[in-house]
Scaffold this active site. Sequence first.
Site, PDB file in Angstrom:
ATOM      1  N   HIS A 156       0.830  -1.197   0.000  1.00 24.54           N
ATOM      2  CA  HIS A 156       0.000   0.000   0.000  1.00 24.54           C
ATOM      3  C   HIS A 156       0.869   1.253   0.000  1.00 24.54           C
ATOM      4  O   HIS A 156       2.075   1.196   0.250  1.00 24.54           O
ATOM      5  CB  HIS A 156      -0.921   0.029   1.231  1.00 24.54           C
ATOM      6  CG  HIS A 156      -2.085  -0.901   1.126  1.00 24.54           C
ATOM      7  ND1 HIS A 156      -1.976  -2.257   1.369  1.00 24.54           N
ATOM      8  CD2 HIS A 156      -3.389  -0.674   0.816  1.00 24.54           C
ATOM      9  CE1 HIS A 156      -3.159  -2.833   1.209  1.00 24.54           C
ATOM     10  NE2 HIS A 156      -4.033  -1.893   0.877  1.00 24.54           N
ATOM     11  N   LYS A 160      -0.921   5.032   4.427  1.00 25.11           N
ATOM     12  CA  LYS A 160      -1.939   4.170   5.016  1.00 25.11           C
ATOM     13  C   LYS A 160      -1.724   4.105   6.526  1.00 25.11           C
ATOM     14  O   LYS A 160      -0.598   3.984   7.000  1.00 25.11           O
ATOM     15  CB  LYS A 160      -1.871   2.767   4.411  1.00 25.11           C
ATOM     16  CG  LYS A 160      -2.957   1.833   4.912  1.00 25.11           C
ATOM     17  CD  LYS A 160      -2.986   0.530   4.132  1.00 25.11           C
ATOM     18  CE  LYS A 160      -4.005  -0.444   4.725  1.00 25.11           C
ATOM     19  NZ  LYS A 160      -5.366   0.116   4.784  1.00 25.11           N
TER      20      LYS A 160
END
Length: 265
Positions: free
Chosen positions: A153, A157
């Site tokens: 990610h 995040k």
Amino acid sequence: MTTVMVCGTTGKMGREVVKAVTKDPELTLIGGIDPSAAGEDLGLAAGIDKLGIQIDASLTDALTKRKPDVIVDFTTPAIIFENAKTVLEAGVHMVIGTTGLTAEQRAELATICERTGANCLVAPNFSLGAVMLMKTAAELAPYFPDVEIIELHHNHKYDAPSGTAVLTAKLINEAKEAAQVKASEDKTRESLPGARGAKVDDVTIHSVRLPGYVAHQEVLFGGYDETLTLRHDSLSRLSFMPGVVLACKKIKEKKGLVYGLEHYL
């Protein structure tokens, strides 16, 4: 027609939800909540045409003025539990894309749902492709019990591992337990603590956080002289919108608290 409010309207996901809801003929956007943009026009804040809807500073303010059929929440792990309690106590259905809720917190929210009649979907991932990957991984697990997950990610995040990876591991573990199979013994010894990743029961998860990624997951299965890899890539946040729209339309039919978008398919 289903009326919708969006909590976290100026976030990256919130803006996309606003756009998706306004485009769908079966949904009507009637409000947005975001303290950082209180008083602003909801459409302009999302990067589209003016909607003539003023963003509210809090859920309490918004629910005092009008009561939607469903509230979609993409905020932060720090406030999601309190947000959910406020919405469900008001008897309003809720679609939660924010990560960070514990099993104990979900259980408490389920109790509120039973008492108020409000329904709630908690979905670690709204991508239909990601949901299909999870279902496929669970089906493969009894035949390939040696499995690890790599999730990648963007570096902004909030959590690691991702909720999608944790749910994938949970589904794999449940499938292996039902089939009464176990992974072979891992004889590796870490020379650097954490090198082998984190365990969710019998499944190891590795988290990557780097600029340039959006949301990606690989499930790697090892067998006798063969390997099998499942991979899903979300190339932009638009990939989550069909799932969000589907959830808004179906939430009236799904009683209580539901964990995972797969139950809506």
